[in-house]
Design a protein around this motif. Sequence first.
Motif, PDB file in Angstrom:
ATOM      1  N   ALA A 215      45.648  38.355 -13.238  1.00  0.00           N
ATOM      2  CA  ALA A 215      46.975  38.061 -13.781  1.00  0.00           C
ATOM      3  C   ALA A 215      47.967  37.873 -12.643  1.00  0.00           C
ATOM      4  N   PRO A 216      48.406  36.633 -12.381  1.00  0.00           N
ATOM      5  CA  PRO A 216      49.394  36.396 -11.333  1.00  0.00           C
ATOM      6  C   PRO A 216      50.747  37.008 -11.699  1.00  0.00           C
ATOM      7  N   VAL A 217      51.424  37.558 -10.713  1.00  0.00           N
ATOM      8  CA  VAL A 217      52.772  38.086 -10.888  1.00  0.00           C
ATOM      9  C   VAL A 217      53.624  37.617  -9.716  1.00  0.00           C
ATOM     10  N   LEU A 218      54.938  37.662  -9.903  1.00  0.00           N
ATOM     11  CA  LEU A 218      55.886  37.387  -8.824  1.00  0.00           C
ATOM     12  C   LEU A 218      56.450  38.715  -8.354  1.00  0.00           C
ATOM     13  N   THR A 219      56.307  39.002  -7.073  1.00  0.00           N
ATOM     14  CA  THR A 219      56.841  40.247  -6.531  1.00  0.00           C
ATOM     15  C   THR A 219      58.002  39.928  -5.596  1.00  0.00           C
ATOM     16  N   THR A 220      59.052  40.715  -5.680  1.00  0.00           N
ATOM     17  CA  THR A 220      60.221  40.498  -4.837  1.00  0.00           C
ATOM     18  C   THR A 220      60.609  41.798  -4.136  1.00  0.00           C
ATOM     19  N   SER A 221      61.251  41.645  -2.999  1.00  0.00           N
ATOM     20  CA  SER A 221      61.793  42.770  -2.244  1.00  0.00           C
ATOM     21  C   SER A 221      63.227  42.406  -1.869  1.00  0.00           C
ATOM     22  N   ARG A 222      64.176  43.294  -2.194  1.00  0.00           N
ATOM     23  CA  ARG A 222      65.582  42.977  -1.948  1.00  0.00           C
ATOM     24  C   ARG A 222      66.305  44.204  -1.405  1.00  0.00           C
ATOM     25  N   LEU A 223      66.865  44.069  -0.226  1.00  0.00           N
ATOM     26  CA  LEU A 223      67.726  45.104   0.326  1.00  0.00           C
ATOM     27  C   LEU A 223      69.158  44.645   0.104  1.00  0.00           C
ATOM     28  N   SER A 224      69.869  45.304  -0.818  1.00  0.00           N
ATOM     29  CA  SER A 224      71.233  44.915  -1.161  1.00  0.00           C
ATOM     30  C   SER A 224      72.224  45.553  -0.195  1.00  0.00           C
ATOM     31  N   LEU A 225      73.185  44.753   0.258  1.00  0.00           N
ATOM     32  CA  LEU A 225      74.201  45.198   1.215  1.00  0.00           C
ATOM     33  C   LEU A 225      75.576  45.133   0.553  1.00  0.00           C
ATOM     34  N   ASP A 226      76.414  46.132   0.821  1.00  0.00           N
ATOM     35  CA  ASP A 226      77.760  46.104   0.257  1.00  0.00           C
ATOM     36  C   ASP A 226      78.667  45.215   1.106  1.00  0.00           C
ATOM     37  N   THR A 227      79.964  45.172   0.765  1.00  0.00           N
ATOM     38  CA  THR A 227      80.884  44.264   1.448  1.00  0.00           C
ATOM     39  C   THR A 227      81.048  44.607   2.932  1.00  0.00           C
ATOM     40  N   GLY A 228      80.694  45.842   3.323  1.00  0.00           N
ATOM     41  CA  GLY A 228      80.760  46.232   4.723  1.00  0.00           C
ATOM     42  C   GLY A 228      79.441  46.062   5.450  1.00  0.00           C
ATOM     43  N   GLY A 229      78.442  45.488   4.747  1.00  0.00           N
ATOM     44  CA  GLY A 229      77.133  45.285   5.355  1.00  0.00           C
ATOM     45  C   GLY A 229      76.254  46.523   5.360  1.00  0.00           C
ATOM     46  N   VAL A 230      76.647  47.554   4.591  1.00  0.00           N
ATOM     47  CA  VAL A 230      75.883  48.792   4.522  1.00  0.00           C
ATOM     48  C   VAL A 230      74.819  48.694   3.427  1.00  0.00           C
ATOM     49  N   PRO A 231      73.557  49.006   3.705  1.00  0.00           N
ATOM     50  CA  PRO A 231      72.535  48.984   2.652  1.00  0.00           C
ATOM     51  C   PRO A 231      72.875  49.975   1.545  1.00  0.00           C
ATOM     52  N   CYS A 232      72.856  49.502   0.299  1.00  0.00           N
ATOM     53  CA  CYS A 232      73.181  50.381  -0.821  1.00  0.00           C
ATOM     54  C   CYS A 232      72.043  50.504  -1.828  1.00  0.00           C
ATOM     55  N   ALA A 233      71.037  49.650  -1.756  1.00  0.00           N
ATOM     56  CA  ALA A 233      69.887  49.753  -2.663  1.00  0.00           C
ATOM     57  C   ALA A 233      68.718  48.955  -2.099  1.00  0.00           C
ATOM     58  N   ASP A 234      67.551  49.529  -2.199  1.00  0.00           N
ATOM     59  CA  ASP A 234      66.310  48.855  -1.809  1.00  0.00           C
ATOM     60  C   ASP A 234      65.488  48.690  -3.082  1.00  0.00           C
ATOM     61  N   THR A 235      65.269  47.450  -3.490  1.00  0.00           N
ATOM     62  CA  THR A 235      64.667  47.168  -4.789  1.00  0.00           C
ATOM     63  C   THR A 235      63.384  46.368  -4.637  1.00  0.00           C
ATOM     64  N   ARG A 236      62.326  46.802  -5.326  1.00  0.00           N
ATOM     65  CA  ARG A 236      61.073  46.041  -5.429  1.00  0.00           C
ATOM     66  C   ARG A 236      60.860  45.707  -6.900  1.00  0.00           C
ATOM     67  N   GLU A 237      60.552  44.445  -7.189  1.00  0.00           N
ATOM     68  CA  GLU A 237      60.368  44.007  -8.572  1.00  0.00           C
ATOM     69  C   GLU A 237      59.029  43.287  -8.712  1.00  0.00           C
ATOM     70  N   THR A 238      58.384  43.483  -9.841  1.00  0.00           N
ATOM     71  CA  THR A 238      57.152  42.770 -10.169  1.00  0.00           C
ATOM     72  C   THR A 238      57.336  42.119 -11.524  1.00  0.00           C
ATOM     73  N   TYR A 239      57.380  40.787 -11.545  1.00  0.00           N
ATOM     74  CA  TYR A 239      57.648  40.020 -12.764  1.00  0.00           C
ATOM     75  C   TYR A 239      56.349  39.496 -13.378  1.00  0.00           C
ATOM     76  N   ARG A 240      56.277  39.564 -14.693  1.00  0.00           N
ATOM     77  CA  ARG A 240      55.183  38.932 -15.421  1.00  0.00           C
ATOM     78  C   ARG A 240      55.408  37.414 -15.365  1.00  0.00           C
ATOM     79  N   ALA A 241      54.478  36.692 -14.741  1.00  0.00           N
ATOM     80  CA  ALA A 241      54.688  35.282 -14.411  1.00  0.00           C
ATOM     81  C   ALA A 241      54.806  34.374 -15.631  1.00  0.00           C
ATOM     82  N   ASP A 242      54.158  34.730 -16.726  1.00  0.00           N
ATOM     83  CA  ASP A 242      54.192  33.840 -17.883  1.00  0.00           C
ATOM     84  C   ASP A 242      55.387  34.109 -18.787  1.00  0.00           C
TER      85      ASP A 242
END
Length: 251
Positions: A215-242
């Motif tokens: 079963a293929p999936v789409l995986t993402t990695s996102r390090l979100s930065l606030d307006t000052g460039g400070v990391p505020c969340a590290d998120t990993r997502e796995t999406y059902r491709a269909d």
Amino acid sequence: MSVEPAFAPVSPNGAQPPYVLAQQALAHAIAAGILGPDQRLPSERHLCEQLGISRSTLRRTLKALEEDGLVESSERRGWRVRRVGFSRAVDGATLADFGEVNRDLGRTVTARVLAARTRPATSQEADRLQVATKDEVFELRRVRFLDGLPVCVTHDLVPLAVAPAVTEADFTTASLFGILAGAGHIPAGARYTARAALADAEHKRLLDLEPRAAAPVLTTSRLSLDTGGVPCADTRETYRADRYEVRLTLG
């Protein structure tokens, strides 16, 4: 003249009937993009010859795929692949989380919380989030649903000092980005990567995928930065491709 896709004949193994094996083969072709949205399926004769099944078995296979929402029939066009159940268009300048985007599109967004806890950061997590090793982080794992269907599994890490209120939120419906913004850390940029992968056993179970099929999936990695460039969340997502697609507009 277009060339119809080839399929390997199904090999009955005694554990599953031929129509289920054929269903898995066609579902895999749809998830992998071999058969794309709105594309007509090959003729019944071609599918029967390729998969090594009878016409009655194929029709049972197609009905099963229809019940799963992967194909649909039309008197004029025969069988065709349905469009992906949910999609979103993203402007390159826009940063919003899964829940915010889909609520804005009129979808019902809910979640099942798998884990919500505070713990010390590992050295790798601390480096990515730019905090001290063993500083406390809030870890959140959820299955995200759109209109009642499981679409993705998310894993978030938030430095507890950034938004202490995360420990009190009901994340079956709450927006993580909303809580970060309320704490003065509005996500304004991100370091983002995405790649294709095959679902592991846990993600197959959580996303209601066939356990025995690839079963293929789409995986993402996102390090979100606030307006000052400070990391505020590290998120990993796995999406059902269909069930989900993201369309990007860049530049």
